[in-house]
Design an enzyme around this catalytic site. Sequence first.
Site, PDB file in Angstrom:
ATOM      1  N   CYS A 185      -2.402  -2.634   8.035  1.00 52.80           N
ATOM      2  CA  CYS A 185      -2.324  -3.644   6.712  1.00 52.80           C
ATOM      3  C   CYS A 185      -0.729  -4.470   6.830  1.00 52.80           C
ATOM      4  O   CYS A 185      -0.714  -5.398   6.590  1.00 52.80           O
ATOM      5  CB  CYS A 185      -2.310  -2.884   5.368  1.00 52.80           C
ATOM      6  SG  CYS A 185      -3.816  -2.239   5.190  1.00 52.80           S
TER       7      CYS A 185
ATOM      8  N   ASP B 216       0.630  -1.236  -0.035  1.00 52.49           N
ATOM      9  CA  ASP B 216      -0.068  -0.282   0.057  1.00 52.49           C
ATOM     10  C   ASP B 216       0.699   1.165   0.015  1.00 52.49           C
ATOM     11  O   ASP B 216       0.443   2.247   0.760  1.00 52.49           O
ATOM     12  CB  ASP B 216      -0.964  -0.268   1.319  1.00 52.49           C
ATOM     13  CG  ASP B 216      -1.888  -1.343   1.283  1.00 52.49           C
ATOM     14  OD1 ASP B 216      -1.893  -2.024   0.215  1.00 52.49           O
ATOM     15  OD2 ASP B 216      -2.437  -1.435   2.323  1.00 52.49           O
TER      16      ASP B 216
ATOM     17  N   LYS C 216      -6.879  -4.439  -3.176  1.00 49.41           N
ATOM     18  CA  LYS C 216      -7.539  -5.114  -2.092  1.00 49.41           C
ATOM     19  C   LYS C 216      -8.582  -4.171  -1.422  1.00 49.41           C
ATOM     20  O   LYS C 216      -8.159  -2.942  -1.411  1.00 49.41           O
ATOM     21  CB  LYS C 216      -6.327  -5.723  -1.239  1.00 49.41           C
ATOM     22  CG  LYS C 216      -5.576  -4.737  -0.456  1.00 49.41           C
ATOM     23  CD  LYS C 216      -4.548  -5.455   0.426  1.00 49.41           C
ATOM     24  CE  LYS C 216      -3.801  -4.581   1.164  1.00 49.41           C
ATOM     25  NZ  LYS C 216      -4.339  -3.822   2.181  1.00 49.41           N
TER      26      LYS C 216
END
Length: 184
Positions: A113, A17, A80
């Site tokens: 995450c 990310d 995602k």
Amino acid sequence: MPSSLLSLEQSALLVIDMQEKLLPLMEHRDRILKQTRILLEAARILSVPVMVTEQYPQGLGATVHDLRDALPDRAIVLEKTAFGAVEAPGFTDALQACGRSQVIVCGIEAHICVTQTTLQLLELGKTVFLAHDAVSSRQKRNLKAALWRMTQAGAIPFTSEMALFEWTRTANCPPFKALQALIK
């Protein structure tokens, strides 16, 4: 017991990310961007499999341009919405296809995450090398707690420079000079 030494033949790199709207909010953003780029360029030189995740890219943007430029041609980019990357559609298939038992993890946010993904990878029996110099959160306290938690769970504390030297193991390795240039 799995080896605590990184293996070129057994490792993959996972970048979590590092996106346009998230990265500017992070502590130490310049450092994590630089160290992640070093890992990506080294992975490209050494043909290490690379996976990249993007959390809800429609809202948070794509992976930052500086890193997209460094991605190896065969890098797998997965979108995602789940915080843990293992739950992303196609992730476990891609991980299984690369056939690697070790995963170097870097990215943001450490306490969300990155932590959830690291814990999931450990549950899958993977050896996780956590690149401390390429992981961050918006707040230092969240970063500190996340690094402690992941290490306590079994992730191996690590840096990007350690990856370069463990991947090559010797100064006689043909690509060593190219890798050394990345950290000068």
